[in-house]
Design a protein around this motif. Structure first.
Motif: not given
Length: 178
Positions: A8, A78, A100
């Motif tokens: 992410n 995302t 992430g």
């Protein structure tokens, strides 16, 4: 290393940095999903952030923000636009780093103030001592923002330019494990 590592992108920065605007462009460019943490909180609570602050206080909001961040971090691919204060809690910083890449949108203070004055619904930017409070918050948070994996200078760049620059830097630094 966890299998969820680096799947992410978390955009951090002070209010008015453009995390949502840049995040949408970046997600589209990558072919990823986009989530705005504040919007998720508003949808779940059926209240605006300013109402949550006014009715339940900042601590309640920060608890909710941490919970939603925890849930969102389980996603893959995302781009997440975080709230400006998400980095205030160590567990949030740890969670973002472990799931992430953390990207700090570094916008000059004067430009942030102009954007904040134009915007609405920023509870920490309201009231008589707003300027003093904002300056203090910015100074407190800046060292935490600068601990990001990538620090992006946002001076005079469009959201498209910033998104392209972020993708280039990610490729150059080989932060993606894909």
């Amino acid at each position: 290393m966890s299998s969820t590592r680096r799947e992410n992108l978390f955009l951090i920065g002070f209010m008015g940095a453009g995390k949502t605007t840049v995040g949408k462009v970046l997600a589209e460019k990558l072919g990823w999903c986009f989530m705005d943490l504040d919007q998720v909180i508003e949808q779940r609570s059926e209240k605006r952030i300013s109402e949550i602050f006014a009715e339940q206080g900042e601590r309640f909001f920060r608890d909710m923000e941490s919970q939603v961040l925890s849930e969102v971090s389980t996603n893959a691919h995302t781009v997440v636009a975080t709230g400006g204060g998400v980095i205030g809690r160590e567990k949030n910083r740890h969670l973002m780093r472990n799931t992430g890449i953390v990207v700090f949108l570094d916008v000059p203070w004067k430009q942030l103030l102009e954007r904040i004055e134009e915007g609405q619904g920023r509870p920490l930017a309201e009231g008589e001592d707003a300027m003093q409070r904002l300056t203090s918050l910015f100074e407190q948070r800046l060292p935490l923002y600068r601990m990001a994996d990538l620090v992006i200078d946002c001076s005079g760049q469009s959201p498209q330019d910033l998104a392209e620059g972020i993708v280039s830097r990610l490729n150059e630094t080989k932060l993606f494990l894909n």
